[in-house]
Design a protein around this motif. Structure first.
Motif: not given
Length: 121
Positions: A29-39, A86-94, A105-107
């Protein structure tokens, strides 16, 4: 919009196979969320979410990602915890798109572990 949905489907199919058999699904999940950063794709997806707040016809499409992510996460976690993650990951992306210093990533991993608990299976 169709391209966004196709990309989500591909990402979630890959994530599903990782979550099913991973000793540590949170890492996937962390890897997926990081793959979106800046895209650029992440920006389009975030704009879709925001557009859905005032265009009801977009809400089903905007909710497609979260619903499918919850379905993947419920392979290993209780539904209520899967939805919270899932809601948390939406917030991480925003946050990653709008903040000069997004969460480390550790947080993200620690918060997901707290939200999800211990995986089953």
């Amino acid at each position: 919009m169709e391209q966004v949905t196709q990309a989500w489907t591909a990402d979630l199919a890959e994530l599903s196979s990782e979550v099913k058999c991973a000793d540590d699904p949170v890492s996937a999940l962390v890897a997926l969320s990081l793959s979106y950063h800046g895209s650029e794709r992440a920006v389009v997806e975030a704009e879709l979410y925001l557009a859905a707040t005032h265009r009801p016809e977009l809400r089903a499409l905007a909710d497609c990602w979260r619903t499918a992510l919850v379905d993947v996460l419920t392979l290993r976690y209780p539904p209520d915890r899967a939805r919270a993650a899932a809601v948390f990951l939406d917030g991480v992306l925003l946050d990653a798109l709008s903040n000069a210093t997004p969460l480390e990533p550790a947080a993200i991993a620690a918060a997901l572990r707290d939200l999800l608990g211990t995986p089953t299976g």
